[in-house]
Design a protein around this motif. Structure first.
Motif, PDB file in Angstrom:
ATOM      1  N   GLY A 160      29.099  37.028  36.540  1.00 19.55           N
ATOM      2  CA  GLY A 160      30.118  37.691  35.727  1.00 19.55           C
ATOM      3  C   GLY A 160      31.045  36.704  35.046  1.00 19.55           C
ATOM      4  N   ASN A 174      31.487  36.534  41.739  1.00 20.25           N
ATOM      5  CA  ASN A 174      32.724  36.975  41.078  1.00 20.25           C
ATOM      6  C   ASN A 174      32.606  38.324  40.378  1.00 20.25           C
ATOM      7  OD1 ASN A 174      35.269  36.626  39.244  1.00 20.25           O
ATOM      8  ND2 ASN A 174      33.531  36.730  37.814  1.00 20.25           N
ATOM      9  N   ASP A 213      21.520  40.880  36.305  1.00 19.06           N
ATOM     10  CA  ASP A 213      22.153  42.191  36.424  1.00 19.06           C
ATOM     11  C   ASP A 213      22.213  42.542  37.901  1.00 19.06           C
ATOM     12  OD1 ASP A 213      23.025  44.758  36.451  1.00 19.06           O
ATOM     13  OD2 ASP A 213      21.534  45.543  35.042  1.00 19.06           O
ATOM     14  N   LEU A 214      23.418  42.487  38.441  1.00 19.75           N
ATOM     15  CA  LEU A 214      23.581  42.717  39.889  1.00 19.75           C
ATOM     16  C   LEU A 214      23.315  44.159  40.302  1.00 19.75           C
ATOM     17  CD1 LEU A 214      26.702  40.495  40.192  1.00 19.75           C
ATOM     18  CD2 LEU A 214      24.662  40.167  41.589  1.00 19.75           C
ATOM     19  N   LYS A 221      35.183  45.537  48.077  1.00 24.31           N
ATOM     20  CA  LYS A 221      35.918  44.272  48.256  1.00 24.31           C
ATOM     21  C   LYS A 221      36.066  43.936  49.739  1.00 24.31           C
ATOM     22  CE  LYS A 221      35.734  42.807  44.739  1.00 24.31           C
ATOM     23  NZ  LYS A 221      35.479  41.425  44.310  1.00 24.31           N
ATOM     24  N   SER A 253      31.141  36.189  31.918  1.00 24.66           N
ATOM     25  CA  SER A 253      31.276  36.537  30.502  1.00 24.66           C
ATOM     26  C   SER A 253      32.662  37.064  30.147  1.00 24.66           C
ATOM     27  CB  SER A 253      30.215  37.579  30.120  1.00 24.66           C
ATOM     28  OG  SER A 253      30.208  38.636  31.051  1.00 24.66           O
ATOM     29  N   SER A 254      33.521  37.261  31.133  1.00 21.66           N
ATOM     30  CA  SER A 254      34.898  37.670  30.800  1.00 21.66           C
ATOM     31  C   SER A 254      35.836  37.378  31.963  1.00 21.66           C
ATOM     32  CB  SER A 254      34.951  39.170  30.437  1.00 21.66           C
ATOM     33  OG  SER A 254      34.921  39.969  31.581  1.00 21.66           O
ATOM     34  N   LEU A 288      38.221  36.581  34.956  1.00 19.43           N
ATOM     35  CA  LEU A 288      38.340  35.484  35.913  1.00 19.43           C
ATOM     36  C   LEU A 288      37.141  34.534  35.866  1.00 19.43           C
ATOM     37  CD1 LEU A 288      39.779  34.171  38.335  1.00 19.43           C
ATOM     38  CD2 LEU A 288      38.639  35.840  39.816  1.00 19.43           C
ATOM     39  N   LYS A 340      26.765  38.263  24.900  1.00 16.98           N
ATOM     40  CA  LYS A 340      28.212  38.301  25.162  1.00 16.98           C
ATOM     41  C   LYS A 340      28.643  37.021  25.885  1.00 16.98           C
ATOM     42  CE  LYS A 340      31.869  40.884  27.490  1.00 16.98           C
ATOM     43  NZ  LYS A 340      32.240  42.005  28.361  1.00 16.98           N
ATOM     44  N   TYR A 398      35.476  50.929  45.011  1.00 15.09           N
ATOM     45  CA  TYR A 398      35.762  49.535  44.628  1.00 15.09           C
ATOM     46  C   TYR A 398      36.444  48.795  45.775  1.00 15.09           C
ATOM     47  CZ  TYR A 398      38.230  45.592  42.493  1.00 15.09           C
ATOM     48  OH  TYR A 398      38.728  44.342  42.226  1.00 15.09           O
ATOM     49  N   ARG A 404      24.990  39.729  32.842  1.00 10.51           N
ATOM     50  CA  ARG A 404      24.071  40.818  32.480  1.00 10.51           C
ATOM     51  C   ARG A 404      23.890  40.926  30.974  1.00 10.51           C
ATOM     52  NH1 ARG A 404      27.730  46.237  33.713  1.00 10.51           N
ATOM     53  NH2 ARG A 404      29.664  45.414  32.835  1.00 10.51           N
ATOM     54  N   ARG A 429      39.045  48.221  32.203  1.00 15.06           N
ATOM     55  CA  ARG A 429      38.588  48.829  30.951  1.00 15.06           C
ATOM     56  C   ARG A 429      38.268  50.312  31.108  1.00 15.06           C
ATOM     57  NH1 ARG A 429      33.351  45.141  30.553  1.00 15.06           N
ATOM     58  NH2 ARG A 429      34.326  44.189  32.343  1.00 15.06           N
ATOM     59  N   ILE A 470      45.421  39.947  38.028  1.00 16.01           N
ATOM     60  CA  ILE A 470      45.151  39.523  36.657  1.00 16.01           C
ATOM     61  C   ILE A 470      45.083  40.810  35.836  1.00 16.01           C
ATOM     62  CG2 ILE A 470      43.807  37.794  35.383  1.00 16.01           C
ATOM     63  CD1 ILE A 470      42.056  37.675  38.082  1.00 16.01           C
ATOM     64  N   THR A 503      42.522  41.781  32.591  1.00  7.98           N
ATOM     65  CA  THR A 503      41.076  41.559  32.458  1.00  7.98           C
ATOM     66  C   THR A 503      40.343  42.865  32.148  1.00  7.98           C
ATOM     67  OG1 THR A 503      40.466  41.987  34.745  1.00  7.98           O
ATOM     68  CG2 THR A 503      41.133  39.737  34.215  1.00  7.98           C
ATOM     69  N   GLY A 504      39.060  42.706  31.850  1.00  6.60           N
ATOM     70  CA  GLY A 504      38.209  43.846  31.539  1.00  6.60           C
ATOM     71  C   GLY A 504      38.005  44.777  32.720  1.00  6.60           C
ATOM     72  N   LEU A 505      38.414  44.339  33.913  1.00  4.29           N
ATOM     73  CA  LEU A 505      38.214  45.162  35.108  1.00  4.29           C
ATOM     74  C   LEU A 505      38.827  46.549  34.942  1.00  4.29           C
ATOM     75  CD1 LEU A 505      36.952  44.657  37.928  1.00  4.29           C
ATOM     76  CD2 LEU A 505      39.263  44.314  38.780  1.00  4.29           C
TER      77      LEU A 505
HETATM   78  P1  NDP Z   1      36.197  41.602  34.313  1.00  6.64           P
HETATM   79  O1  NDP Z   1      35.797  43.020  34.132  1.00  6.64           O
HETATM   80  O2  NDP Z   1      36.900  40.890  33.217  1.00  6.64           O
HETATM   81  O3  NDP Z   1      34.943  40.734  34.707  1.00  6.64           O
HETATM   82  C1  NDP Z   1      33.914  41.262  35.501  1.00  6.64           C
HETATM   83  C2  NDP Z   1      32.628  40.537  35.178  1.00  6.64           C
HETATM   84  O4  NDP Z   1      31.602  41.120  35.990  1.00  6.64           O
HETATM   85  C3  NDP Z   1      32.200  40.698  33.723  1.00  6.64           C
HETATM   86  O5  NDP Z   1      31.683  39.452  33.297  1.00  6.64           O
HETATM   87  C4  NDP Z   1      31.094  41.725  33.801  1.00  6.64           C
HETATM   88  O6  NDP Z   1      30.100  41.590  32.818  1.00  6.64           O
HETATM   89  C5  NDP Z   1      30.504  41.364  35.154  1.00  6.64           C
HETATM   90  N1  NDP Z   1      29.619  42.416  35.665  1.00  6.64           N
HETATM   91  C6  NDP Z   1      29.897  43.723  35.856  1.00  6.64           C
HETATM   92  N2  NDP Z   1      28.794  44.366  36.283  1.00  6.64           N
HETATM   93  C7  NDP Z   1      27.792  43.451  36.368  1.00  6.64           C
HETATM   94  C8  NDP Z   1      26.424  43.502  36.714  1.00  6.64           C
HETATM   95  N3  NDP Z   1      25.821  44.648  37.052  1.00  6.64           N
HETATM   96  N4  NDP Z   1      25.698  42.358  36.683  1.00  6.64           N
HETATM   97  C9  NDP Z   1      26.267  41.193  36.314  1.00  6.64           C
HETATM   98  N5  NDP Z   1      27.558  41.080  35.959  1.00  6.64           N
HETATM   99  C10 NDP Z   1      28.315  42.208  35.976  1.00  6.64           C
HETATM  100  O7  NDP Z   1      37.093  41.612  35.646  1.00  6.64           O
HETATM  101  P2  NDP Z   1      37.866  40.447  36.442  1.00  6.64           P
HETATM  102  O8  NDP Z   1      37.677  39.141  35.801  1.00  6.64           O
HETATM  103  O9  NDP Z   1      39.232  40.949  36.694  1.00  6.64           O
HETATM  104  O10 NDP Z   1      37.104  40.495  37.835  1.00  6.64           O
HETATM  105  C11 NDP Z   1      36.475  39.368  38.400  1.00  6.64           C
HETATM  106  C12 NDP Z   1      36.625  39.418  39.916  1.00  6.64           C
HETATM  107  O11 NDP Z   1      37.995  39.316  40.272  1.00  6.64           O
HETATM  108  C13 NDP Z   1      36.113  40.676  40.570  1.00  6.64           C
HETATM  109  O12 NDP Z   1      35.419  40.341  41.744  1.00  6.64           O
HETATM  110  C14 NDP Z   1      37.377  41.449  40.911  1.00  6.64           C
HETATM  111  O13 NDP Z   1      37.184  42.287  42.023  1.00  6.64           O
HETATM  112  C15 NDP Z   1      38.295  40.294  41.239  1.00  6.64           C
HETATM  113  N6  NDP Z   1      39.704  40.574  41.217  1.00  6.64           N
HETATM  114  C16 NDP Z   1      40.336  40.945  40.056  1.00  6.64           C
HETATM  115  C17 NDP Z   1      41.686  41.196  40.069  1.00  6.64           C
HETATM  116  C18 NDP Z   1      42.409  41.610  38.843  1.00  6.64           C
HETATM  117  O14 NDP Z   1      43.592  41.859  38.934  1.00  6.64           O
HETATM  118  N7  NDP Z   1      41.758  41.687  37.679  1.00  6.64           N
HETATM  119  C19 NDP Z   1      42.467  41.024  41.278  1.00  6.64           C
HETATM  120  C20 NDP Z   1      41.710  40.612  42.420  1.00  6.64           C
HETATM  121  C21 NDP Z   1      40.388  40.383  42.370  1.00  6.64           C
HETATM  122  P3  NDP Z   1      30.289  42.144  31.303  1.00  6.64           P
HETATM  123  O15 NDP Z   1      31.096  41.114  30.595  1.00  6.64           O
HETATM  124  O16 NDP Z   1      28.883  42.221  30.808  1.00  6.64           O
HETATM  125  O17 NDP Z   1      30.967  43.465  31.404  1.00  6.64           O
END
Ligand code: NDP
Length: 315
Positions: A9, A87, A60-61, A194, A11-12, A14, A39, A190, A35, A231, A224, A227-229
């Motif tokens: 992950g 991640n 693709d997880l 974790k 691509s966006s 963290l 991108k 979710y 995945r 979305r 953070i 982030t896209g999380l």
């Molecule tokens: P983002 O949504 O920005 O990043 C998540 C990444 O996971 C993206 O690159 C996404 O790919 C990828 N992903 C999702 N599904 C799959 C899949 N099936 N196969 C491969 N890759 C996949 O979120 P964050 O950067 O915030 O999250 C990163 C980590 O940090 C996570 O583990 C989250 O739990 C953790 N975290 C985040 C916090 C926050 O506040 N944001 C706080 C604490 C922990 P794609 O770009 O294609 O969508």
């Protein structure tokens, strides 16, 4: 030689910020395991990561077949594996109905936990073979799964129960899409995933640290909020959450800062202790944090390990 780091992950958010921070050290080559190939390439480019510092590989997880293919592709590249960072994650807080991975597991736990569980188990052999002096396996955790914190007490709380839903295959056909066997709740799924991530890190530590010398670690990099999380969250939440975290909880951290924190866990010589869940205080210094009772329950970790092995076809 450069340290080879696989980041899922990347691509966006963290993952991308960490890839950038590691690239800037000049000592790492990052495998962006993503995945969406295009991108990831575009993300690396716009983050300004020099071409020689990264390689994008498809992963693709949400498909165990894809996880196995990724491991194959990586091995055929001939590169050693020095550090693996699990991640990637999906967060589906507003979903009314569960969605499923290729093998029919509820998607959040299927992706965040089971996909990474298979990946980490398969790549453990590659880590063992590497001659790098400081090999590490890092699984990104979260405060939200830790019910010993304020954030972890916002309902719905994480709770794996006796794992009956997971034992049943994590779908509505046989049992339930939730690990504890309850009704589907996307936000809880979710948080549960974790908790699985943090339990898995500790079980790896207990089973393999002494024998392999590999450092197993987890972390909470801070909130953070941009982030896209998020979305898939409702628009009002996405507007209010960053200022709430900045000014009220003060847990906010920028993507850049969070990336630097994870990059420390990957490569800082002072963060080599195994079995640790790292966090950072207000001055951005790292410390060993306490996990909640459930996230540090060794019996649960062992049962989770064995159940997950069956689901991903390792046992
Ligand atoms: P983002 O949504 O920005 O990043 C998540 C990444 O996971 C993206 O690159 C996404 O790919 C990828 N992903 C999702 N599904 C799959 C899949 N099936 N196969 C491969 N890759 C996949 O979120 P964050 O950067 O915030 O999250 C990163 C980590 O940090 C996570 O583990 C989250 O739990 C953790 N975290 C985040 C916090 C926050 O506040 N944001 C706080 C604490 C922990 P794609 O770009 O294609 O969508």
């Amino acid at each position: 030689r450069k340290c080879v780091v696989v980041i899922t992950g990347a691509s966006s958010g963290l993952g991308l910020a960490t890839a950038k921070a590691l690239s800037e050290t000049g000592q790492c080559h990052v495998i962006m395991a993503c995945r969406n190939f295009l991108k990831a390439e575009m993300a690396a480019k716009s983050a300004g990561i020099p071409k020689e510092n990264y390689t994008v590989m498809h992963l693709d997880l949400a498909s165990l077949e894809s996880v196995r293919q990724f491991v194959d592709t990586f091995r055929r590249s001939g590169m050693p594996l020095d550090v693996l960072v699990c991640n990637a994650a999906v967060y589906l807080p507003t979903a009314k109905e569960p969605s499923y991975s290729a093998e029919g597991f509820e998607l959040s736990v299927g992706t965040n936990h089971l996909g990474h569980f298979l990946l980490a188990r398969l790549l453990l052999d590659d880590l063992k073979k590497s001659d790098y002096p400081s090999k590490r396996l890092i699984i990104v955790g979260s405060i939200t799964g830790n019910t010993n914190t304020l954030a972890g007490n916002v309902p719905p709380k994480a709770n794996l129960g006796d794992l009956r839903g997971l034992v049943g295959g994590l779908n509505d056909l046989n049992s339930s899409p939730m690990i504890d066997g309850g009704e589907f709740d996307g936000a809880k799924a979710y948080k549960d995933s974790k908790v699985c991530n943090m339990l898995t890190m500790q079980e790896f530590h207990r089973r393999y640290h002494e024998e392999t010398g590999i450092t197993f670690a987890s972390l909470y990099p801070g909130c953070i909020a941009e982030t896209g999380l998020f979305r898939n969250h409702i628009p009002l939440f996405r507007t209010l959450f960053p200022p709430f975290q900045k000014y009220i909880t003060k847990g906010y951290v920028s993507e850049e800062e969070a990336g630097k924190r994870l990059a420390q866990v990957v490569s800082d010589p002072s963060l080599t202790k195994s079995g640790v869940y790292w966090s950072w205080n207000k001055n951005s210094s790292s410390f060993e944090n306490q996990l909640s009772k459930e996230a540090s329950n060794a019996d649960k970790a062992s049962k989770l390990w064995e159940t997950s092995e069956k689901l991903v076809g390792l046992a």
